[in-house]
Scaffold this active site. Structure first.
Site, PDB file in Angstrom:
ATOM      1  N   LYS A  47       0.835  -1.196   0.000  1.00 52.37           N
ATOM      2  CA  LYS A  47       0.000   0.000   0.000  1.00 52.37           C
ATOM      3  C   LYS A  47       0.875   1.252   0.000  1.00 52.37           C
ATOM      4  O   LYS A  47       2.080   1.194   0.292  1.00 52.37           O
ATOM      5  CB  LYS A  47      -0.911  -0.003   1.226  1.00 52.37           C
ATOM      6  CG  LYS A  47      -0.172  -0.021   2.553  1.00 52.37           C
ATOM      7  CD  LYS A  47      -1.129  -0.092   3.726  1.00 52.37           C
ATOM      8  CE  LYS A  47      -0.368  -0.070   5.049  1.00 52.37           C
ATOM      9  NZ  LYS A  47      -1.269  -0.066   6.212  1.00 52.37           N
ATOM     10  N   TYR A 273      15.101  30.271   7.095  1.00 51.68           N
ATOM     11  CA  TYR A 273      14.006  31.119   7.557  1.00 51.68           C
ATOM     12  C   TYR A 273      14.030  31.343   9.065  1.00 51.68           C
ATOM     13  O   TYR A 273      14.201  30.397   9.849  1.00 51.68           O
ATOM     14  CB  TYR A 273      12.666  30.501   7.169  1.00 51.68           C
ATOM     15  CG  TYR A 273      12.397  30.457   5.686  1.00 51.68           C
ATOM     16  CD1 TYR A 273      12.355  31.629   4.943  1.00 51.68           C
ATOM     17  CD2 TYR A 273      12.172  29.249   5.041  1.00 51.68           C
ATOM     18  CE1 TYR A 273      12.100  31.603   3.577  1.00 51.68           C
ATOM     19  CE2 TYR A 273      11.916  29.200   3.671  1.00 51.68           C
ATOM     20  CZ  TYR A 273      11.881  30.388   2.945  1.00 51.68           C
ATOM     21  OH  TYR A 273      11.632  30.354   1.595  1.00 51.68           O
TER      22      TYR A 273
END
Length: 383
Positions: A47, A273
């Site tokens: 999956k 940042y």
């Protein structure tokens, strides 16, 4: 730094970001797990694009290594494997009202059934096919699966459909919560109780399955006829108290990037940042084109490191969408040098399990979140 350290080492046209998937290591893991749980059969979960590793090549490798079947999540994934030529049994269990049960029946996909509406939809859409169904009872995980109150009616209706030639009542199954050994023992007891109720209704299931990686490895009583192995097959431990290496498993994926910029900066330089990081002294910064869009957990930044030439370097400042900065100090790092985010750990690089610890999550999330722009390549020593 000298000017030539800002030049490329000549690594050619290597991609900026890659995830190398070792199919030989994956096959070894599958064989190790299959031997552990034998005579129970082994189902491998592919999956979420095989936990980010690539569904089709991983599916083929799993079957080559002796897995008897594959678990996908939903019908579209099963149909994609059929289109790729996979003929082995496929099991899909998460459905919505719009799920294409007709296509699943035509493609001979085993279907998990958690509620009466799903069973009725399968019967109505089956055409001339007789799909195999696996009835799920909720043993405490509180996701899908019939409740104790719903279970007898689901079994009765499935038996009716089976006797009418509309479906094949193939299996009963459930999923453990892995909350604690004690909780899993309670769930195992609930599963046995559900089987007794089903037997009282006249059901005789050819197959029972309950265990996934964790219980498959440490709870033999939960193995029944089949174990659904997920993350363990990819070389990552399902436990907090043992690594994949401790369990004899090898991590399958290695994620790398190529340095795209190198610069020398003075003490006190703010990086990335918010300037959450400032250099303590004169140092060298290396820019790596791997960011949170590629699967680098932003929350892990203050603790995490990546490796260059076998030496680890800390992440300097916040992880950005497309890149991170490493403080490499006095190391001789140049544009084009290969940076390893995680790998097997055999050359000093971090592992996915270490990244999971830094991000306070699980290894499953680290590998599954590797983004689609990270180019997958496959290592395969088979002829």
């Amino acid at each position: 730094m000298s000017a030539d350290r800002n030049e490329s080492r000549g690594h050619g046209l290597a991609p900026l970001r890659t995830a190398t998937v070792d199919l030989d290591a994956f096959r070894r893991n599958v064989r190790t797990l299959a031997e552990l749980v034998s005579p129970a059969e082994t189902m491998i979960a592919v999956k979420a694009d095989a936990y980010g590793h690539g569904m089709v090549p991983i599916a083929r490798a799993a079957l080559e290594a002796g897995a008897s079947s594959l678990a996908v999540l939903d019908i579209p994934a099963a149909l994609a494997l059929r289109a790729a030529g996979v003929t082995a049994p496929l099991f899909a269990w998460l459905h919505g009202p719009s799920s294409d049960f007709a296509a699943a029946a035509a493609a001979d996909v085993d279907l998990g059934v958690s509620a009466l509406w799903q069973l009725e939809a399968i019967v109505a859409a089956r055409g001339g096919s007789r799909p195999r169904v696996h009835l799920k009872v909720d043993t405490g995980l509180s996701r899908n699966g019939a409740t104790v109150e719903q279970w007898p009616g689901l079994v009765r209706r499935a038996l009716q459909a089976h006797r009418a030639g509309e479906v094949v009542l193939h299996a009963a199954w459930s999923h453990l919560a892995d909350a604690s050994p004690e909780d899993d023992e309670v769930a195992l007891g609930r599963f046995h109780a559900a089987l007794e109720v089903a037997a009282g209704e006249g059901a005789d299931f050819p197959l029972l399955h309950l265990a996934a990686s964790s219980a498959g490895m440490r709870m033999p009583a939960a193995r029944f006829g089949l174990v659904r192995f997920g993350i363990a097959a990819y070389g990552i431990s399902p436990f907090d108290d043992a690594t994949g290496a401790d369990l004899g498993l090898v991590p399958v994926m290695t994620v790398q990037g190529a340095v795209s910029s190198v610069k020398r900066v003075p003490a006190g330089t703010g990086v990335s940042y918010g300037f959450a990081y400032r250099t303590e002294g004169e140092t060298t910064l290396a820019l790596v084109p791997l960011g949170y869009a590629d699967g680098v957990p932003r929350v892990a930044g203050p603790s995490a490191s990546m490796s260059i030439h076998g030496k680890r370097h800390r992440i300097a400042g916040r992880v950005a969408m497309d890149q991170v900065v490493l403080d490499v100090g006095e190391a001789d790092v140049r544009v084009g040098d290969i940076v390893t985010m995680f790998g097997p750990g055999e050359k000093g690089e971090p592992t996915a399990e270490e990244w999971a610890a830094w991000a306070k999550t699980i290894g499953d999330e680290i590998v599954a979140r590797v983004g689609p722009r990270v180019q997958r390549t496959y290592r395969d020593d088979r002829p």
